[in-house]
Design an enzyme around this catalytic site. Structure first.
Site, PDB file in Angstrom:
ATOM      1  N   SER A 159       0.839  -1.200   0.000  1.00 30.94           N
ATOM      2  CA  SER A 159       0.000   0.000   0.000  1.00 30.94           C
ATOM      3  C   SER A 159       0.866   1.238   0.000  1.00 30.94           C
ATOM      4  O   SER A 159       1.997   1.219   0.494  1.00 30.94           O
ATOM      5  CB  SER A 159      -0.886   0.021   1.248  1.00 30.94           C
ATOM      6  OG  SER A 159      -0.122   0.354   2.400  1.00 30.94           O
ATOM      7  N   ASP A 160       0.350   2.332  -0.563  1.00 32.61           N
ATOM      8  CA  ASP A 160       0.993   3.610  -0.313  1.00 32.61           C
ATOM      9  C   ASP A 160       0.814   3.916   1.179  1.00 32.61           C
ATOM     10  O   ASP A 160      -0.017   3.318   1.868  1.00 32.61           O
ATOM     11  CB  ASP A 160       0.387   4.712  -1.183  1.00 32.61           C
ATOM     12  CG  ASP A 160       1.380   5.838  -1.454  1.00 32.61           C
ATOM     13  OD1 ASP A 160       2.342   5.987  -0.685  1.00 32.61           O
ATOM     14  OD2 ASP A 160       1.181   6.575  -2.438  1.00 32.61           O
ATOM     15  N   CYS A 161       1.620   4.843   1.674  1.00 30.32           N
ATOM     16  CA  CYS A 161       1.735   4.988   3.125  1.00 30.32           C
ATOM     17  C   CYS A 161       0.488   5.655   3.722  1.00 30.32           C
ATOM     18  O   CYS A 161       0.224   6.829   3.471  1.00 30.32           O
ATOM     19  CB  CYS A 161       3.004   5.753   3.455  1.00 30.32           C
ATOM     20  SG  CYS A 161       4.458   4.840   2.876  1.00 30.32           S
TER      21      CYS A 161
END
Length: 691
Positions: free
Chosen positions: A237-239
């Protein structure tokens, strides 16, 4: 070690873990499991144009600049140097017991989103607006970073999957509505080619795409990435993006449900803390132990392929001394040189005759600005050469006078109540000089990722205008009033319109992007004629008053050189040289079901040795569907001495020559395809060959 052998070894390691231990390994801050002899590992690291955020490293030109080189082999060499420095940092960090953030070997780069709108602040991290160029530069970066041995030297991660290119302000809740045609024709091809090149990881985007959060998208992850493309690597996932699934997108009612949705969709790794809720999701029967195990095995397969569990760790002999070494600095300079795009050169004013100017003024807010060299997602160089520094080095016999003349933007210490106090300083320097190098542009404080504020110029990092800030335009016009010989150097991550008045007065205009630690030296060398500029625009440059589609509109209609109807300021693929090139008639020398090879004689007809970035464009003759006006389908850099002729072969994958129907299917165009070869887009009277 091949992937299946590594996966089997990973499965054996994971089989010894409890379900709680397995779940803990799905966080980017993967803790140690001491009873199994497993060290902690932090997956988060960055390296889009050099090892970032962990001290000294070579700072290469920002990604958009490397894309402007139109030179995949050079980008592959740069990425190889980056992973070498990454191994050196990893080796020394591990030797001192430091396994924290930004110390690992899993780099979350390259960003291969399509720079569809020149206002997008993160466009500087991309490879431009064209899916073919993006795939070529992106795959070269992936291959250089990962290496071709039995173990990865480091791993790349293609991001952000998929349909992500602004707006920054809304990214945590935004739904990008994209037709199947636009997805397959524009947004997905670079990711598909990245998978084919063997990329180890793919990162999901913050936004939703067609209603599904990208990090929990059955369509994107299961049907396309894992299914149609057979991707075997890891998905991250993106952060904070998994938190967004319930907090921003309201796709689920609770955090455990969001974590479960992401894991079930195929997101193995969480950058953030949402997967701390996995055990709660497990206890609620939202996920199974098999789901957790499968994700852990995928992640440990990557760690195995990085050599973490070998008795003799691969690449452990890479020494600390390679960091910012002479060879890497030389490569950094070469990359900066090839990234510079010469936009204007009135009456052959450049290269500059160094015997003429006795006093040179270097004026403007980017003349001494290190941030402008770095861009975003940057490391820390042990040596920076600003444009002012570069002019001093390259023109040692000239008197060099330097002045800021303006802040980057009015909101600064140099401005009071709307009055910029430095304009007269810049005018004074320019008025006293034989020549002024006018240094304009931006830095990461005004275009970038989710900056968190907005003003008259920027909206959370996205630009509100393609003009430069008013204070810079005021400076530029007044410098032109007091100095006859003006060379404009623009440093920023996107298109920038300096206006007709300044453009008409300037003897030359160069676009330098965010050129890296030694970018100022490259600019000065270009001005002096130490090399001929060969960069080409990886995006279309528009006039500031051009009406663009809304940034929230993800339709490709009216966007990029492939679909826009407006007249550009400078077209995609454009870039001047200090020499001229002539092209013979292209010929098809071989063709099969997979690819076509076109050969053409290219002659350097001028008086300067130079790179020529040969480009092949396709034009579709199709009646069933709307097709791009043009599609770049091959590039081939060639270095030619003055007067030299070489036969250049360009290989076009038929993938790029097909038309895309409304349902996303690629088909042979009804009317066939025409091909053009040259040093830019075809103009009137272009020589086409028909397939």
């Amino acid at each position: 070690m091949d992937y299946q052998t590594a996966k089997q070894k990973a499965a054996r390691i994971v089989s010894r873990m409890t379900v709680e231990e397995k779940a803990s390994q799905l966080l980017y801050t993967s803790p140690a499991i001491e009873r199994l002899g497993i060290h902690e590992y932090n997956w988060w690291n960055e390296a889009c144009h050099g090892v970032a955020r962990s001290g000294v490293a070579t700072v290469f030109p920002q990604s958009i600049g490397m894309a402007a080189s139109f030179h995949p082999a050079l980008v592959r060499e740069v990425a190889d140097a980056i992973s070498t420095e990454g191994r050196a940092k990893y080796n020394q960090s591990v030797s001192f017991g430091d396994r924290g953030i930004f110390k690992g070997l899993t780099y979350w780069a390259p960003n291969i989103n399509i720079f569809r709108d020149p206002r997008w602040g993160r466009g500087q991290e991309t490879c431009g607006e064209d899916p073919f160029l993006t795939s070529q530069i992106g795959c070269a970066f992936i291959e250089g970073l990962q290496g071709d041995g039995p173990f990865y030297k480091a791993t790349a991660c293609a991001k952000h999957f998929a349909g992500h290119s602004g707006p920054e302000r809304l990214r945590h809740s935004f739904d990008a509505r994209i037709s199947r045609k636009d997805l397959e024709e524009t947004y997905l091809p670079a990711f598909r080619k990245a998978v084919e090149s063997g990329v180890a990881g793919v990162m999901g985007a913050y936004n939703r795409t067609n209603g599904e959060p990208c990090c929990a998208s059955e369509t994107l992850i299961q049907k396309i990435l894992r299914g149609a493309w057979s991707f075997e690597g890891y998905f991250v996932s993106d952060c904070g993006a998994i938190n967004d699934i319930w907090e921003g997108h309201h796709y689920t009612d609770t955090l455990p449900e969001a974590a479960a949705a992401a894991l079930k969709a195929g997101c193995e790794l969480n950058c953030g803390s949402a997967y701390e809720a996995l055990m709660e999701a497990y206890e609620l029967d939202l996920i199974t132990e098999e789901d957790i195990t499968a994700a852990a095995v995928r992640l440990y397969t990557i760690r195995v392929l990085l050599g973490e569990f070998e008795e003799e760790r691969p690449f452990s002999d890479v020494p600390y001394s390679v960091l910012s070494c002479k060879a890497h600095k030389a490569l950094c300079l070469r990359a900066a040189q090839e990234s510079i795009v010469l936009l204007e050169n009135r009456d052959g004013f450049l290269p500059l005759d160094r015997t003429l100017p006795r006093r040179i003024a270097v004026v403007g807010p980017t003349a001494m600005n290190v941030k402008t060299l770095e861009g975003n997602y940057h490391g820390h160089a042990d040596e920076y050469v600003t444009i002012a520094d570069g002019m001093r080095r390259v023109f040692p016999d000239c008197e060099i006078v330097v002045a800021d003349g303006s802040p980057v933007y009015e909101d600064s210490a140099f401005s009071w109540n709307g009055f910029c106090s430095l304009t007269s300083e810049g005018m004074a320097a320019a008025a006293s000089a034989d020549l002024t190098v006018l240094c304009l542009g931006l830095d990461r404080d005004y275009e970038g990722e989710d900056l968190g504020y907005d003003n008259a110029f920027t909206d959370y990092g996205d630009r509100k205008t393609l003009a430069l800030p008013d204070c810079q335009m005021k400076l530029a016009e007044r410098v032109c009033d007091v100095c006859e010989n003006v060379i404009v150097v623009i440093a920023c991550g996107s298109s920038a319109d300096i206006g007709d008045r300044v453009r008409a007065h300037a003897k030359a205009v160069l676009h330098a992007w965010y050129p890296g630690a030694l970018g100022g030296l490259a600019v000065a060398q270009a001005i002096a004629g130490k090399f001929a500029p060969s960069g080409k625009l990886p995006i279309t440059f528009y006039r500031a008053d051009t009406v663009l589609p809304e940034i929230c509109d993800y339709s490709m209609a009216g966007r990029t050189y492939r679909f826009a109807e407006c007249e550009p300021l400078y077209p995609f693929g454009y870039g001047l040289s200090y020499t001229t090139f002539a092209f013979g008639r292209p010929e098809i020398v071989s063709a099969d079901d997979e690819r076509i090879v076109i050969a053409v004689d290219v002659t350097n007809t001028g008086s300067f040795d130079a790179w020529e970035k040969t480009q092949l464009y396709a034009s579709y003759l199709d009646s069933r569907t709307t097709t791009p006006k043009l599609q770049l389908a091959a590039i081939e850099p060639v270095y030619l001495k003055k007067g030299e002729t070489r036969r250049v072969a360009l290989t076009a994958d038929r993938f790029w020559l097909k038309a895309v129907l409304e349902d996303g299917t690629r088909v042979e165009p009804d009317g066939g395809v025409r091909l053009f070869v040259g040093d830019c887009q075809p103009g009137d009277g272009a020589q086409w060959i028909a397939l």
